[in-house]
Scaffold this motif. Structure first.
Motif, PDB file in Angstrom:
ATOM      1  N   TYR A  54       0.912  -1.281  -0.131  1.00 32.44           N
ATOM      2  CA  TYR A  54      -0.132  -0.130  -0.038  1.00 32.44           C
ATOM      3  C   TYR A  54       0.780   1.272  -0.101  1.00 32.44           C
ATOM      4  CZ  TYR A  54      -4.349  -2.574   1.112  1.00 32.44           C
ATOM      5  OH  TYR A  54      -5.400  -3.343   0.969  1.00 32.44           O
ATOM      6  N   GLY A  55       2.051   1.096   0.219  1.00 28.57           N
ATOM      7  CA  GLY A  55       3.088   2.226   0.178  1.00 28.57           C
ATOM      8  C   GLY A  55       2.962   2.909   1.660  1.00 28.57           C
ATOM      9  N   LEU A  56       2.649   2.167   2.637  1.00 38.27           N
ATOM     10  CA  LEU A  56       2.683   2.575   3.931  1.00 38.27           C
ATOM     11  C   LEU A  56       3.952   2.457   4.745  1.00 38.27           C
ATOM     12  CD1 LEU A  56      -1.090   2.175   4.882  1.00 38.27           C
ATOM     13  CD2 LEU A  56      -0.062   4.099   3.840  1.00 38.27           C
ATOM     14  N   ARG A  57       4.490   3.214   5.494  1.00 39.82           N
ATOM     15  CA  ARG A  57       5.331   2.899   6.674  1.00 39.82           C
ATOM     16  C   ARG A  57       4.784   2.715   7.797  1.00 39.82           C
ATOM     17  NH1 ARG A  57       9.052   1.300   3.478  1.00 39.82           N
ATOM     18  NH2 ARG A  57      10.841   1.630   4.594  1.00 39.82           N
ATOM     19  N   VAL A  58       5.091   1.806   8.481  1.00 40.18           N
ATOM     20  CA  VAL A  58       4.403   1.479   9.759  1.00 40.18           C
ATOM     21  C   VAL A  58       5.274   0.966  11.091  1.00 40.18           C
ATOM     22  CG1 VAL A  58       2.339   0.993   8.565  1.00 40.18           C
ATOM     23  CG2 VAL A  58       3.809  -0.922   9.429  1.00 40.18           C
ATOM     24  N   VAL A  59       4.871   1.082  12.220  1.00 36.98           N
ATOM     25  CA  VAL A  59       5.389   0.632  13.263  1.00 36.98           C
ATOM     26  C   VAL A  59       4.286  -0.400  13.829  1.00 36.98           C
ATOM     27  CG1 VAL A  59       6.396   0.931  15.736  1.00 36.98           C
ATOM     28  CG2 VAL A  59       6.527   2.585  13.892  1.00 36.98           C
ATOM     29  N   LEU A  60       4.802  -1.812  13.999  1.00 34.05           N
ATOM     30  CA  LEU A  60       3.782  -2.889  14.830  1.00 34.05           C
ATOM     31  C   LEU A  60       4.449  -3.342  16.196  1.00 34.05           C
ATOM     32  CD1 LEU A  60       3.919  -5.231  11.576  1.00 34.05           C
ATOM     33  CD2 LEU A  60       2.141  -3.636  12.149  1.00 34.05           C
ATOM     34  N   ARG A  61       3.172  -3.578  16.713  1.00 32.16           N
ATOM     35  CA  ARG A  61       3.266  -4.241  18.064  1.00 32.16           C
ATOM     36  C   ARG A  61       2.517  -5.318  18.281  1.00 32.16           C
ATOM     37  NH1 ARG A  61       0.231  -2.904  23.589  1.00 32.16           N
ATOM     38  NH2 ARG A  61       1.483  -4.246  25.080  1.00 32.16           N
ATOM     39  N   ILE A  62       3.100  -6.711  18.574  1.00 28.20           N
ATOM     40  CA  ILE A  62       2.494  -7.821  18.462  1.00 28.20           C
ATOM     41  C   ILE A  62       2.709  -8.543  20.020  1.00 28.20           C
ATOM     42  CG2 ILE A  62       2.038 -10.231  17.677  1.00 28.20           C
ATOM     43  CD1 ILE A  62       2.990  -9.205  14.910  1.00 28.20           C
ATOM     44  N   GLU A  63       1.384  -8.472  20.724  1.00 27.86           N
ATOM     45  CA  GLU A  63       1.810  -8.835  22.178  1.00 27.86           C
ATOM     46  C   GLU A  63       1.967 -10.457  22.263  1.00 27.86           C
ATOM     47  OE1 GLU A  63      -1.511  -7.546  24.425  1.00 27.86           O
ATOM     48  OE2 GLU A  63      -1.840  -5.609  23.224  1.00 27.86           O
ATOM     49  N   GLY A  64       2.617 -10.807  23.429  1.00 28.67           N
ATOM     50  CA  GLY A  64       2.777 -12.081  23.645  1.00 28.67           C
ATOM     51  C   GLY A  64       3.448 -12.562  24.887  1.00 28.67           C
ATOM     52  N   GLU A  65       2.908 -13.769  25.493  1.00 26.89           N
ATOM     53  CA  GLU A  65       3.220 -14.046  26.790  1.00 26.89           C
ATOM     54  C   GLU A  65       4.787 -14.117  27.304  1.00 26.89           C
ATOM     55  OE1 GLU A  65       2.068 -18.165  26.750  1.00 26.89           O
ATOM     56  OE2 GLU A  65      -0.374 -17.525  26.724  1.00 26.89           O
ATOM     57  N   ASP A  66       5.587 -14.227  26.424  1.00 31.32           N
ATOM     58  CA  ASP A  66       6.980 -14.152  26.560  1.00 31.32           C
ATOM     59  C   ASP A  66       7.355 -12.640  26.260  1.00 31.32           C
ATOM     60  OD1 ASP A  66       6.961 -16.786  27.381  1.00 31.32           O
ATOM     61  OD2 ASP A  66       7.271 -17.408  25.193  1.00 31.32           O
ATOM     62  N   GLY A  67       6.608 -11.655  25.964  1.00 32.24           N
ATOM     63  CA  GLY A  67       7.153 -10.369  25.739  1.00 32.24           C
ATOM     64  C   GLY A  67       6.534  -9.834  24.406  1.00 32.24           C
ATOM     65  N   ASP A  68       6.314  -8.402  24.090  1.00 33.83           N
ATOM     66  CA  ASP A  68       5.777  -7.992  23.067  1.00 33.83           C
ATOM     67  C   ASP A  68       6.892  -8.031  21.962  1.00 33.83           C
ATOM     68  OD1 ASP A  68       3.404  -7.845  24.505  1.00 33.83           O
ATOM     69  OD2 ASP A  68       3.713  -5.726  24.924  1.00 33.83           O
ATOM     70  N   LEU A  69       6.496  -8.016  20.841  1.00 29.50           N
ATOM     71  CA  LEU A  69       7.444  -7.882  19.596  1.00 29.50           C
ATOM     72  C   LEU A  69       7.052  -6.599  18.785  1.00 29.50           C
ATOM     73  CD1 LEU A  69       9.467  -9.164  17.456  1.00 29.50           C
ATOM     74  CD2 LEU A  69       7.358 -10.042  16.344  1.00 29.50           C
ATOM     75  N   TYR A  70       8.106  -5.643  18.442  1.00 32.12           N
ATOM     76  CA  TYR A  70       8.011  -4.559  18.104  1.00 32.12           C
ATOM     77  C   TYR A  70       8.677  -4.719  16.588  1.00 32.12           C
ATOM     78  CZ  TYR A  70       6.186  -2.665  22.308  1.00 32.12           C
ATOM     79  OH  TYR A  70       5.481  -2.300  23.620  1.00 32.12           O
ATOM     80  N   LEU A  71       8.144  -4.095  15.454  1.00 36.30           N
ATOM     81  CA  LEU A  71       8.801  -4.333  14.278  1.00 36.30           C
ATOM     82  C   LEU A  71       8.362  -2.910  13.354  1.00 36.30           C
ATOM     83  CD1 LEU A  71       7.687  -7.762  13.211  1.00 36.30           C
ATOM     84  CD2 LEU A  71      10.173  -7.093  13.398  1.00 36.30           C
ATOM     85  N   SER A  72       9.249  -2.439  12.347  1.00 32.84           N
ATOM     86  CA  SER A  72       9.066  -1.351  11.826  1.00 32.84           C
ATOM     87  C   SER A  72       9.890  -1.393  10.381  1.00 32.84           C
ATOM     88  CB  SER A  72       9.236   0.012  12.221  1.00 32.84           C
ATOM     89  OG  SER A  72      10.735   0.274  12.148  1.00 32.84           O
ATOM     90  N   HIS A  73       9.448  -0.526   9.661  1.00 30.90           N
ATOM     91  CA  HIS A  73       9.959  -0.579   8.243  1.00 30.90           C
ATOM     92  C   HIS A  73      11.283   0.001   8.407  1.00 30.90           C
ATOM     93  CE1 HIS A  73       5.940  -1.142   6.332  1.00 30.90           C
ATOM     94  NE2 HIS A  73       6.624  -1.814   5.602  1.00 30.90           N
ATOM     95  N   GLU A  74      11.756   0.854   9.314  1.00 32.58           N
ATOM     96  CA  GLU A  74      12.978   1.634   9.488  1.00 32.58           C
ATOM     97  C   GLU A  74      13.799   0.894  10.473  1.00 32.58           C
ATOM     98  OE1 GLU A  74       9.845   3.345   9.220  1.00 32.58           O
ATOM     99  OE2 GLU A  74      10.700   3.851   7.151  1.00 32.58           O
ATOM    100  N   GLY A  75      13.261  -0.421  10.963  1.00 29.31           N
ATOM    101  CA  GLY A  75      14.161  -1.326  11.926  1.00 29.31           C
ATOM    102  C   GLY A  75      13.804  -0.909  13.298  1.00 29.31           C
ATOM    103  N   ASP A  76      14.796  -0.270  14.048  1.00 26.36           N
ATOM    104  CA  ASP A  76      14.566   0.115  15.387  1.00 26.36           C
ATOM    105  C   ASP A  76      13.228   0.847  15.656  1.00 26.36           C
ATOM    106  OD1 ASP A  76      16.783  -1.106  16.081  1.00 26.36           O
ATOM    107  OD2 ASP A  76      17.940   0.644  15.943  1.00 26.36           O
ATOM    108  N   VAL A  77      12.511   0.499  16.999  1.00 26.91           N
ATOM    109  CA  VAL A  77      11.312   1.261  17.463  1.00 26.91           C
ATOM    110  C   VAL A  77      11.729   1.956  18.893  1.00 26.91           C
ATOM    111  CG1 VAL A  77       9.039   0.982  18.043  1.00 26.91           C
ATOM    112  CG2 VAL A  77       9.770  -0.581  16.362  1.00 26.91           C
ATOM    113  N   GLY A  78      11.734   3.124  18.640  1.00 19.95           N
ATOM    114  CA  GLY A  78      11.966   3.974  19.762  1.00 19.95           C
ATOM    115  C   GLY A  78      11.044   3.844  20.907  1.00 19.95           C
ATOM    116  N   PRO A  79      11.580   4.098  21.960  1.00 19.27           N
ATOM    117  CA  PRO A  79      10.768   3.948  23.462  1.00 19.27           C
ATOM    118  C   PRO A  79       9.460   4.838  23.294  1.00 19.27           C
ATOM    119  CG  PRO A  79      12.737   5.314  23.590  1.00 19.27           C
ATOM    120  CD  PRO A  79      12.802   4.736  22.493  1.00 19.27           C
TER     121      PRO A  79
END
Length: 339
Positions: free
Chosen positions: A186-211
């Protein structure tokens, strides 16, 4: 003074109505960056509109126009909307940082200044800005292609493709990668959070996700709701949250349609997260049952051997059986606790 590359220093606009704070900014940053220092929100807007700086350090609490209002106005103008803004304030509560982010800020620094923290955040923001600038044309081209190619039927086809691709995946990391790929279509740049029992996963098109972006995602809206601030949109469904950095707000119809597609995509993703959780839980249960089976065999074997012994069950034998039964109970309790 325009921003430069190569040997030219980055240009930073510092805004604070306390002269002492401006002096401190000059002391910390003056040797490494070109600085322009002003003492009001109105002067900030005038300077930025005359020639956009590379970065703005913006005090939140000022007489007249405060930093939040100044930032909202900056982000509303096309020629200043992409300037990264780091808010500066004596207050550091989460709701205050989130208010800054909703106004369009990129980060937050608290007073009194920590020299090292301020320098690190400034350099990180400038590095991110430089990277975004270098990718701006390609991202714009990708968005134009996506907007042209993705008709209503094409968008539905893309969602169906994502649905087919998501369900065989068996880890959050793979699901997150598939989501990033989908947003890229879609041409969209995003940051994702996927919750989990062993900790949340953060992903983005730019790599690192800031605090700060992590905090925004964690404090996101209720399920199925959207929060819009400028070109950024925050949405959540179940254990999946997304922050879109470049929604096509200029096209009302496409904006509304893509929000609906986003809602469907988040529902699909959350359903797959629930499925992954259930599959992993069943796998753990199976492994626990096998351990319980082995422990039970060992206990019965020890008891049988003790029975066959002419000396009966020794004290050490009893203790060994008790230890094995404790292990068995611990395994059961551990698995019950996960339910």
């Amino acid at each position: 003074m325009a921003a430069g590359q190569g040997d030219h220093k980055f240009w930073i606009l510092g805004v604070d109505d306390e002269p002492q704070n401006l002096e401190i900014l000059e002391e910390i940053l003056g040797d490494q960056f070109e600085l322009t220092l002003v003492s009001s929100g109105r002067a900030c807007l005038d300077e930025a509109n005359a020639a956009p700086p590379d970065l703005i350090l913006l005090d939140v609490n000022m007489q007249g126009m405060d930093g939040l209002e100044a930032c909202r106005r900056l982000k509303a103008e096309p020629n200043t909307s992409d300037i990264p803004v780091i808010f500066v304030s004596a207050y550091s509560k989460l709701e205050e940082r989130l208010a800054g982010y909703r106004a369009g800020g990129d980060d937050y620094v608290t007073k009194p200044f920590d020299d090292e923290e301020l320098l690190i955040k400034v350099k990180l923001a400038l590095a991110a800005k430089r990277q975004l600038d270098s990718l701006q044309q390609s991202s714009t081209d990708a968005l134009d292609v996506a907007q042209t190619a993705l008709s209503v039927s094409g968008e539905a086809e893309a969602l169906l493709h994502f649905l087919g691709a998501a369900y065989p995946l068996n880890s959050r990391a793979d699901l997150g990668k598939s989501m990033l790929d989908m947003f890229e279509c879609y041409g969209l740049r995003v940051v994702l959070r996927i919750e989990g029992e062993d900790g949340d996963l953060y992903l983005s098109h730019e790599g690192d996700v800031g605090p700060l972006e992590q905090e925004v995602l964690e404090m996101g809206p209720d399920d199925g709701r959207f929060i819009d601030f400028g070109r950024r949109t925050l949405a959540k469904y179940g254990g999946v949250s997304v922050l879109i950095r470049n929604m096509p707000v200029e096209d009302v119809n496409r904006h509304a349609r893509w929000k609906k597609n986003l809602e469907i995509m988040l529902q699909i993703s959350n359903a797959r997260v629930v499925g992954i959780d259930n599959e992993q839980r069943l796998q753990r249960q199976g492994e626990t049952l096998l351990r319980m089976q082995d422990l039970t065999r060992n206990i019965l074997s020890d008891m049988r051997n003790a029975n066959d012994s002419s000396e009966g069950v020794s004290r050490s034998g009893v203790e060994r059986i008790i230890d094995q039964m404790d292990l068995l109970l611990d395994a059961v309790e551990s698995e019950v606790g996960r339910q």
